[in-house]
Design a protein around this motif. Sequence first.
Motif, PDB file in Angstrom:
ATOM      1  N   VAL A  15       4.010 -59.755   3.101  1.00 26.67           N
ATOM      2  CA  VAL A  15       4.633 -58.535   2.675  1.00 26.67           C
ATOM      3  C   VAL A  15       4.326 -58.517   1.692  1.00 26.67           C
ATOM      4  O   VAL A  15       4.308 -59.672   0.565  1.00 26.67           O
ATOM      5  CB  VAL A  15       6.222 -58.854   2.742  1.00 26.67           C
ATOM      6  CG1 VAL A  15       6.729 -57.221   1.826  1.00 26.67           C
ATOM      7  CG2 VAL A  15       7.320 -58.628   3.923  1.00 26.67           C
ATOM      8  N   THR A  17       4.552 -57.449  -2.021  1.00 26.53           N
ATOM      9  CA  THR A  17       5.492 -56.316  -3.580  1.00 26.53           C
ATOM     10  C   THR A  17       4.344 -55.189  -3.776  1.00 26.53           C
ATOM     11  O   THR A  17       5.138 -54.548  -4.623  1.00 26.53           O
ATOM     12  CB  THR A  17       6.031 -57.089  -3.314  1.00 26.53           C
ATOM     13  OG1 THR A  17       5.522 -58.310  -4.297  1.00 26.53           O
ATOM     14  CG2 THR A  17       6.878 -58.314  -2.393  1.00 26.53           C
ATOM     15  N   LYS A  20       3.355 -52.847  -1.088  1.00 28.99           N
ATOM     16  CA  LYS A  20       4.562 -52.043  -0.385  1.00 28.99           C
ATOM     17  C   LYS A  20       3.789 -51.833   0.699  1.00 28.99           C
ATOM     18  O   LYS A  20       4.152 -51.178   1.128  1.00 28.99           O
ATOM     19  CB  LYS A  20       5.003 -51.092  -1.513  1.00 28.99           C
ATOM     20  CG  LYS A  20       5.620 -50.404  -3.029  1.00 28.99           C
ATOM     21  CD  LYS A  20       7.351 -51.392  -3.386  1.00 28.99           C
ATOM     22  CE  LYS A  20       7.202 -51.590  -4.458  1.00 28.99           C
ATOM     23  NZ  LYS A  20       7.560 -52.691  -5.595  1.00 28.99           N
ATOM     24  N   THR A  21       2.961 -52.803   0.934  1.00 30.14           N
ATOM     25  CA  THR A  21       2.228 -52.882   2.488  1.00 30.14           C
ATOM     26  C   THR A  21       2.995 -54.466   3.261  1.00 30.14           C
ATOM     27  O   THR A  21       3.124 -54.977   2.808  1.00 30.14           O
ATOM     28  CB  THR A  21       0.945 -53.151   2.637  1.00 30.14           C
ATOM     29  OG1 THR A  21       0.954 -53.930   1.698  1.00 30.14           O
ATOM     30  CG2 THR A  21       0.675 -51.754   1.735  1.00 30.14           C
ATOM     31  N   CYS A  22       2.939 -54.611   4.454  1.00 28.18           N
ATOM     32  CA  CYS A  22       3.028 -55.429   5.764  1.00 28.18           C
ATOM     33  C   CYS A  22       1.961 -55.590   6.581  1.00 28.18           C
ATOM     34  O   CYS A  22       1.527 -54.923   6.703  1.00 28.18           O
ATOM     35  CB  CYS A  22       4.991 -55.569   5.503  1.00 28.18           C
ATOM     36  SG  CYS A  22       4.897 -54.648   7.305  1.00 28.18           S
ATOM     37  N   GLU A  28      -1.954 -53.821   8.543  1.00 31.45           N
ATOM     38  CA  GLU A  28      -1.163 -53.061   8.560  1.00 31.45           C
ATOM     39  C   GLU A  28      -0.368 -52.593   9.478  1.00 31.45           C
ATOM     40  O   GLU A  28      -0.648 -52.200   9.897  1.00 31.45           O
ATOM     41  CB  GLU A  28      -2.008 -52.226   7.564  1.00 31.45           C
ATOM     42  CG  GLU A  28      -1.057 -51.376   6.155  1.00 31.45           C
ATOM     43  CD  GLU A  28      -1.039 -50.506   5.351  1.00 31.45           C
ATOM     44  OE1 GLU A  28      -0.854 -49.939   4.205  1.00 31.45           O
ATOM     45  OE2 GLU A  28      -2.192 -50.332   5.266  1.00 31.45           O
ATOM     46  N   LEU A  31       5.145 -48.236   7.310  1.00 28.94           N
ATOM     47  CA  LEU A  31       6.541 -48.342   7.018  1.00 28.94           C
ATOM     48  C   LEU A  31       7.014 -47.363   6.482  1.00 28.94           C
ATOM     49  O   LEU A  31       6.427 -47.249   5.589  1.00 28.94           O
ATOM     50  CB  LEU A  31       7.125 -49.433   6.350  1.00 28.94           C
ATOM     51  CG  LEU A  31       6.759 -50.991   7.588  1.00 28.94           C
ATOM     52  CD1 LEU A  31       7.273 -52.427   6.654  1.00 28.94           C
ATOM     53  CD2 LEU A  31       7.362 -50.594   9.263  1.00 28.94           C
ATOM     54  N   LYS A  33       9.801 -46.126   3.091  1.00 23.69           N
ATOM     55  CA  LYS A  33      10.318 -46.035   2.463  1.00 23.69           C
ATOM     56  C   LYS A  33      11.564 -47.579   2.396  1.00 23.69           C
ATOM     57  O   LYS A  33      11.619 -48.519   2.466  1.00 23.69           O
ATOM     58  CB  LYS A  33      10.262 -45.532   1.324  1.00 23.69           C
ATOM     59  CG  LYS A  33      11.256 -46.305   0.255  1.00 23.69           C
ATOM     60  CD  LYS A  33      11.469 -45.480  -0.604  1.00 23.69           C
ATOM     61  CE  LYS A  33      11.579 -45.968  -1.783  1.00 23.69           C
ATOM     62  NZ  LYS A  33      12.954 -44.865  -2.903  1.00 23.69           N
ATOM     63  N   GLU A  35      12.501 -48.619   5.700  1.00 18.58           N
ATOM     64  CA  GLU A  35      11.727 -49.583   6.614  1.00 18.58           C
ATOM     65  C   GLU A  35      11.184 -50.344   5.767  1.00 18.58           C
ATOM     66  O   GLU A  35      11.419 -51.646   6.134  1.00 18.58           O
ATOM     67  CB  GLU A  35      11.001 -49.139   7.668  1.00 18.58           C
ATOM     68  CG  GLU A  35      11.915 -47.859   8.566  1.00 18.58           C
ATOM     69  CD  GLU A  35      10.535 -47.387   9.717  1.00 18.58           C
ATOM     70  OE1 GLU A  35      10.963 -47.230  10.033  1.00 18.58           O
ATOM     71  OE2 GLU A  35       9.899 -47.654   9.343  1.00 18.58           O
ATOM     72  N   TYR A  36      10.229 -50.783   4.603  1.00 21.38           N
ATOM     73  CA  TYR A  36       9.683 -51.344   4.097  1.00 21.38           C
ATOM     74  C   TYR A  36      11.468 -52.296   2.999  1.00 21.38           C
ATOM     75  O   TYR A  36      10.972 -53.117   3.117  1.00 21.38           O
ATOM     76  CB  TYR A  36       8.818 -50.886   2.985  1.00 21.38           C
ATOM     77  CG  TYR A  36       8.616 -51.929   1.921  1.00 21.38           C
ATOM     78  CD1 TYR A  36       7.805 -52.732   2.112  1.00 21.38           C
ATOM     79  CD2 TYR A  36       8.830 -51.880   0.805  1.00 21.38           C
ATOM     80  CE1 TYR A  36       6.658 -53.834   1.519  1.00 21.38           C
ATOM     81  CE2 TYR A  36       9.174 -52.706  -0.062  1.00 21.38           C
ATOM     82  CZ  TYR A  36       7.612 -53.295   0.167  1.00 21.38           C
ATOM     83  OH  TYR A  36       7.577 -54.430  -0.633  1.00 21.38           O
ATOM     84  N   ASN A  37      11.765 -51.174   3.179  1.00 23.15           N
ATOM     85  CA  ASN A  37      13.169 -51.901   1.432  1.00 23.15           C
ATOM     86  C   ASN A  37      13.772 -52.819   2.580  1.00 23.15           C
ATOM     87  O   ASN A  37      14.143 -53.856   2.413  1.00 23.15           O
ATOM     88  CB  ASN A  37      13.617 -51.001   1.245  1.00 23.15           C
ATOM     89  CG  ASN A  37      13.096 -50.158  -0.029  1.00 23.15           C
ATOM     90  OD1 ASN A  37      11.590 -51.210  -0.853  1.00 23.15           O
ATOM     91  ND2 ASN A  37      13.180 -49.250  -0.154  1.00 23.15           N
TER      92      ASN A  37
END
Length: 99
Positions: A15, A17, A20-22, A28, A31, A33, A35-37
């Motif tokens: 992840v 930060t 803001k990607t995973c 990649e 996701l 917002k 789902e990412y959070n």
Amino acid sequence: QFVWFLMIIFKDLTVDTDRKTCYIEDKEILLTKTEYNLLLFLVSNKNKILTRKELAKSVWDVPVSDRAVDTTVSRLRKKLKGLGRNLTTRIGFGYGLLE
């Protein structure tokens, strides 16, 4: 001036930060917002079971139902593919990202 950012790694998941990607194995995963959070909160609290209320309070900007939490966890689990099995449900307790 220093700018700090954090890369959180859980098994094959990274992840980023800052962006803001995973990624899973450098691929990649797209996701939303929310789902990412949710993923960021879970991976930051790995190996802990978190209640729906804890997740809702930390992830959403507004009050949400338990069903919204369940649905988002389900969508996230699917997007994580094989790592989704690490996103564990403890009936009556909550969810956790367990090694």
